[in-house]
Design a protein around this motif. Sequence first.
Motif, short mmCIF file in Angstrom:
data_model
loop_
_atom_site.label_atom_id
_atom_site.label_comp_id
_atom_site.label_asym_id
_atom_site.label_seq_id
_atom_site.Cartn_x
_atom_site.Cartn_y
_atom_site.Cartn_z
N GLN A 295 0.82 -1.21 0.00
CA GLN A 295 0.00 0.00 0.00
C GLN A 295 0.86 1.26 0.00
O GLN A 295 0.53 2.25 -0.66
CB GLN A 295 -0.92 -0.01 1.21
N ARG A 296 1.99 1.22 0.69
CA ARG A 296 2.87 2.38 0.74
C ARG A 296 3.56 2.62 -0.60
O ARG A 296 3.94 3.75 -0.92
CB ARG A 296 3.93 2.20 1.83
N LEU A 297 3.72 1.57 -1.41
CA LEU A 297 4.47 1.70 -2.66
C LEU A 297 3.72 2.46 -3.74
O LEU A 297 4.32 2.92 -4.70
CB LEU A 297 4.84 0.31 -3.19
N TRP A 298 2.40 2.57 -3.62
CA TRP A 298 1.61 3.17 -4.69
C TRP A 298 1.93 4.64 -4.91
O TRP A 298 1.51 5.23 -5.90
CB TRP A 298 0.13 3.01 -4.39
N THR A 299 2.68 5.26 -4.01
CA THR A 299 3.01 6.68 -4.18
C THR A 299 4.17 6.89 -5.15
O THR A 299 4.44 8.03 -5.53
CB THR A 299 3.37 7.29 -2.82
N GLU A 300 4.88 5.83 -5.56
CA GLU A 300 6.04 5.96 -6.44
C GLU A 300 5.87 5.07 -7.66
O GLU A 300 5.20 4.03 -7.61
CB GLU A 300 7.32 5.60 -5.68
N LEU A 301 6.54 5.46 -8.75
CA LEU A 301 6.34 4.78 -10.03
C LEU A 301 6.83 3.34 -9.98
O LEU A 301 6.13 2.42 -10.42
CB LEU A 301 7.06 5.55 -11.14
N ASP A 302 8.02 3.10 -9.45
CA ASP A 302 8.51 1.72 -9.39
C ASP A 302 7.68 0.90 -8.41
O ASP A 302 7.47 -0.30 -8.61
CB ASP A 302 9.99 1.69 -9.01
N GLY A 303 7.17 1.55 -7.36
CA GLY A 303 6.31 0.86 -6.42
C GLY A 303 5.01 0.42 -7.06
O GLY A 303 4.48 -0.67 -6.75
N GLN A 304 4.45 1.24 -7.94
CA GLN A 304 3.23 0.86 -8.64
C GLN A 304 3.46 -0.37 -9.52
O GLN A 304 2.62 -1.26 -9.60
CB GLN A 304 2.74 2.03 -9.49
N ARG A 305 4.62 -0.43 -10.16
CA ARG A 305 4.93 -1.59 -10.99
C ARG A 305 5.07 -2.85 -10.13
O ARG A 305 4.61 -3.93 -10.51
CB ARG A 305 6.24 -1.34 -11.76
N ILE A 306 5.71 -2.72 -8.98
CA ILE A 306 5.87 -3.87 -8.09
C ILE A 306 4.51 -4.36 -7.61
O ILE A 306 4.24 -5.56 -7.60
CB ILE A 306 6.77 -3.48 -6.90
N ALA A 307 3.65 -3.42 -7.21
CA ALA A 307 2.33 -3.81 -6.72
C ALA A 307 1.52 -4.50 -7.81
O ALA A 307 0.83 -5.50 -7.56
CB ALA A 307 1.59 -2.57 -6.21
N LEU A 308 1.59 -4.00 -9.04
CA LEU A 308 0.87 -4.64 -10.15
C LEU A 308 1.41 -6.04 -10.43
O LEU A 308 0.65 -6.96 -10.74
CB LEU A 308 0.98 -3.77 -11.40
N ALA A 309 2.73 -6.21 -10.32
CA ALA A 309 3.31 -7.54 -10.55
C ALA A 309 2.83 -8.53 -9.49
O ALA A 309 2.50 -9.68 -9.81
CB ALA A 309 4.83 -7.44 -10.52
N LEU A 310 2.74 -8.08 -8.24
CA LEU A 310 2.28 -8.96 -7.18
C LEU A 310 0.80 -9.31 -7.35
O LEU A 310 0.38 -10.44 -7.09
CB LEU A 310 2.51 -8.31 -5.82
N GLU A 311 -0.01 -8.33 -7.77
CA GLU A 311 -1.42 -8.61 -8.01
C GLU A 311 -1.59 -9.59 -9.16
O GLU A 311 -2.48 -10.45 -9.14
CB GLU A 311 -2.16 -7.31 -8.30
N THR A 312 -0.74 -9.48 -10.19
CA THR A 312 -0.80 -10.39 -11.32
C THR A 312 -0.37 -11.80 -10.91
O THR A 312 -0.95 -12.80 -11.36
CB THR A 312 0.09 -9.89 -12.47
N TYR A 313 0.63 -11.88 -10.07
CA TYR A 313 1.16 -13.18 -9.62
C TYR A 313 0.24 -13.75 -8.54
O TYR A 313 -0.72 -14.42 -8.83
CB TYR A 313 2.59 -12.99 -9.12
N SER A 314 0.53 -13.47 -7.29
CA SER A 314 -0.29 -13.91 -6.17
C SER A 314 0.31 -13.34 -4.90
O SER A 314 1.47 -13.62 -4.58
CB SER A 314 -0.35 -15.44 -6.09
#
Length: 352
Positions: A295-314
């Motif tokens: 949740q904290r990562l969504w404020t930064e561009l690389d954090g958004q990519r990481i969060a999307l990767a985790l949502e895509t994976y599991s």
Amino acid sequence: VYMSFSGGRRLLARFRQLAGSWLAAQGALGVAYACLGLPNSWLVILGCANGLVQLLCGLALLVGPSARFRIGWSGWSIRRARSKRAMRGVALAPLLGYGTASESEPAAVINAALRVFAPRPVNIALITQLSFSPPSPPTPRRSFALRRTPPISRRASRPEVAAQEAGLAKADYCVVHSHCDDQKLRQLALARWARGALAGGKQPTVWLDALQEVEVSAVEQLEYSLVYLSLSRKLVLLWGASFADDLRALMLIWIWHQLGGVMEDVEIVPVLAHASEAETLVASVDAFAVVHAAQRLWTELDGQRIALALETYSVSAFNELVRSYLPLVADACKQWQEGETERGETERGANV
């Protein structure tokens, strides 16, 4: 059951043969009886049709099912294996910005990363001079003034192939650390690991972000890590008190496994100041949950990519992956404590 027990397979095969033989014989006799013994033409046609159906069903049981089963099972296995590989690629795709306005071409990422990638021989003096500074803020794409490698063809879409074209060798170790841990403690931990790595008489090569001669942004660092990890034989984790809270560092472990890396090729080096911190370090791995950090990562561009990767994976699978390192971390902390005890006893003996 059919695939697991040889007795069951033989029994089913025998039953299929008997049923097929009976149906084929019944069908052949039915056709002959219909042609010879029935006076009415429509009954002849009906009897022939019934006999032909039985005959074909019998032949299908005798000839087809085992082959069809084998072909179907093989096809399912191939599709399942391909789907696993495809799922890995889908999960890694958000790290390159796929589906966003800042999408990166894999070939361009590989080319740029290889201009930075330069493994160094393990050297204690070099480690003590490292600056573990975090990546710089996001900046526009730029051309690198430093050029060490020859041009890479567009056909080299895999890091291994591109590295061969560029004349670059793989690194023996890739070091992963958290920028939130104390810099001096990280240097001491890495130097301690280096002394052990050099004890065997060989001088392995190592790569970590602090060796980069060119400043890169956090987004570029995330993209390049796909190349760095694929060109490293083993992984060294400088696991400190903040490591389990640093999702950027943990993502490199996840990427390592997504690229085919195994836990047997991972070494844990505790980053501790006192033996009393070991218990807290182990507890942080045991109680790890990614939800708050994501949740904290969504404020930064690389954090958004990481969060999307985790949502895509599991998310749950990622949690399980991090927690699976608990035995390794606990064992590494135990060895560190034993080493500290031995060093303390040695120092006390020298003072006496």
